[in-house]
Write a protein that holds these residues in place. Structure first.
Motif, PDB file in Angstrom:
ATOM      1  N   THR A  53       0.846  -1.194   0.000  1.00 52.10           N
ATOM      2  CA  THR A  53       0.000   0.000   0.000  1.00 52.10           C
ATOM      3  C   THR A  53       0.881   1.244   0.000  1.00 52.10           C
ATOM      4  O   THR A  53       1.858   1.308   0.735  1.00 52.10           O
ATOM      5  N   VAL A  54       0.523   2.204  -0.834  1.00 53.47           N
ATOM      6  CA  VAL A  54       1.195   3.493  -0.835  1.00 53.47           C
ATOM      7  C   VAL A  54       0.197   4.551  -0.373  1.00 53.47           C
ATOM      8  O   VAL A  54      -1.006   4.405  -0.559  1.00 53.47           O
ATOM      9  N   GLU A  55       0.709   5.601   0.248  1.00 56.47           N
ATOM     10  CA  GLU A  55      -0.168   6.629   0.787  1.00 56.47           C
ATOM     11  C   GLU A  55      -0.894   7.401  -0.314  1.00 56.47           C
ATOM     12  O   GLU A  55      -2.038   7.798  -0.150  1.00 56.47           O
ATOM     13  N   GLN A  56      -0.219   7.638  -1.409  1.00 60.85           N
ATOM     14  CA  GLN A  56      -0.824   8.379  -2.514  1.00 60.85           C
ATOM     15  C   GLN A  56      -1.159   7.432  -3.658  1.00 60.85           C
ATOM     16  O   GLN A  56      -0.266   6.817  -4.241  1.00 60.85           O
ATOM     17  N   HIS A  57      -2.428   7.339  -3.973  1.00 64.47           N
ATOM     18  CA  HIS A  57      -2.875   6.449  -5.046  1.00 64.47           C
ATOM     19  C   HIS A  57      -2.201   6.801  -6.375  1.00 64.47           C
ATOM     20  O   HIS A  57      -1.956   5.937  -7.210  1.00 64.47           O
ATOM     21  N   SER A  58      -1.873   8.072  -6.558  1.00 64.22           N
ATOM     22  CA  SER A  58      -1.248   8.511  -7.808  1.00 64.22           C
ATOM     23  C   SER A  58       0.138   7.897  -8.022  1.00 64.22           C
ATOM     24  O   SER A  58       0.664   7.914  -9.135  1.00 64.22           O
ATOM     25  N   LEU A  59       0.737   7.340  -6.971  1.00 63.37           N
ATOM     26  CA  LEU A  59       2.059   6.706  -7.105  1.00 63.37           C
ATOM     27  C   LEU A  59       1.991   5.328  -7.771  1.00 63.37           C
ATOM     28  O   LEU A  59       2.990   4.860  -8.303  1.00 63.37           O
ATOM     29  N   VAL A  60       0.832   4.707  -7.759  1.00 67.59           N
ATOM     30  CA  VAL A  60       0.724   3.336  -8.277  1.00 67.59           C
ATOM     31  C   VAL A  60       1.199   3.230  -9.727  1.00 67.59           C
ATOM     32  O   VAL A  60       2.075   2.407 -10.029  1.00 67.59           O
ATOM     33  N   PRO A  61       0.665   4.022 -10.668  1.00 67.85           N
ATOM     34  CA  PRO A  61       1.162   3.873 -12.051  1.00 67.85           C
ATOM     35  C   PRO A  61       2.637   4.248 -12.201  1.00 67.85           C
ATOM     36  O   PRO A  61       3.337   3.697 -13.047  1.00 67.85           O
ATOM     37  N   ILE A  62       3.122   5.153 -11.367  1.00 66.62           N
ATOM     38  CA  ILE A  62       4.529   5.538 -11.424  1.00 66.62           C
ATOM     39  C   ILE A  62       5.412   4.376 -10.981  1.00 66.62           C
ATOM     40  O   ILE A  62       6.409   4.053 -11.635  1.00 66.62           O
ATOM     41  N   VAL A  63       5.051   3.736  -9.873  1.00 66.06           N
ATOM     42  CA  VAL A  63       5.794   2.574  -9.388  1.00 66.06           C
ATOM     43  C   VAL A  63       5.799   1.482 -10.449  1.00 66.06           C
ATOM     44  O   VAL A  63       6.850   0.908 -10.771  1.00 66.06           O
ATOM     45  N   MET A  64       4.646   1.223 -11.035  1.00 69.23           N
ATOM     46  CA  MET A  64       4.556   0.148 -12.021  1.00 69.23           C
ATOM     47  C   MET A  64       5.411   0.450 -13.255  1.00 69.23           C
ATOM     48  O   MET A  64       6.104  -0.420 -13.757  1.00 69.23           O
TER      49      MET A  64
END
Length: 75
Positions: A53-64
């Motif tokens: 889990t990341v605090e900011q949902h917007s980080l998900v596509p960046i991480v991927m």
């Protein structure tokens, strides 16, 4: 397969552990400044499932995308 060809191929093939370490250190810690315990990164035969889990949902596509880029460069 010829031993020389196998030796040459080993230069271009990365071990799963090396991919995992690059993603943990370079992508998660240095680039995104995430705690290493924030996400799990498991690498098997070059496939990288990421969980957590990341605090900011917007980080998900960046991480991927960063994980994908880390593994595609070597493919």
């Amino acid at each position: 397969m010829d031993d020389l060809l196998i030796d040459v191929l080993q230069l271009f093939l990365r071990r799963d552990h090396a991919i995992q370490e690059e993603i943990l250190q370079d992508v998660l810690i240095r680039t995104l400044r995430l705690r290493p315990s924030a996400l799990t990164v498991e690498v098997t035969d070059g496939v990288v499932p990421v969980g957590g889990t990341v605090e900011q949902h917007s980080l998900v596509p960046i991480v991927m995308q960063l994980c994908r880029t880390s593994t595609e460069w070597w493919a």
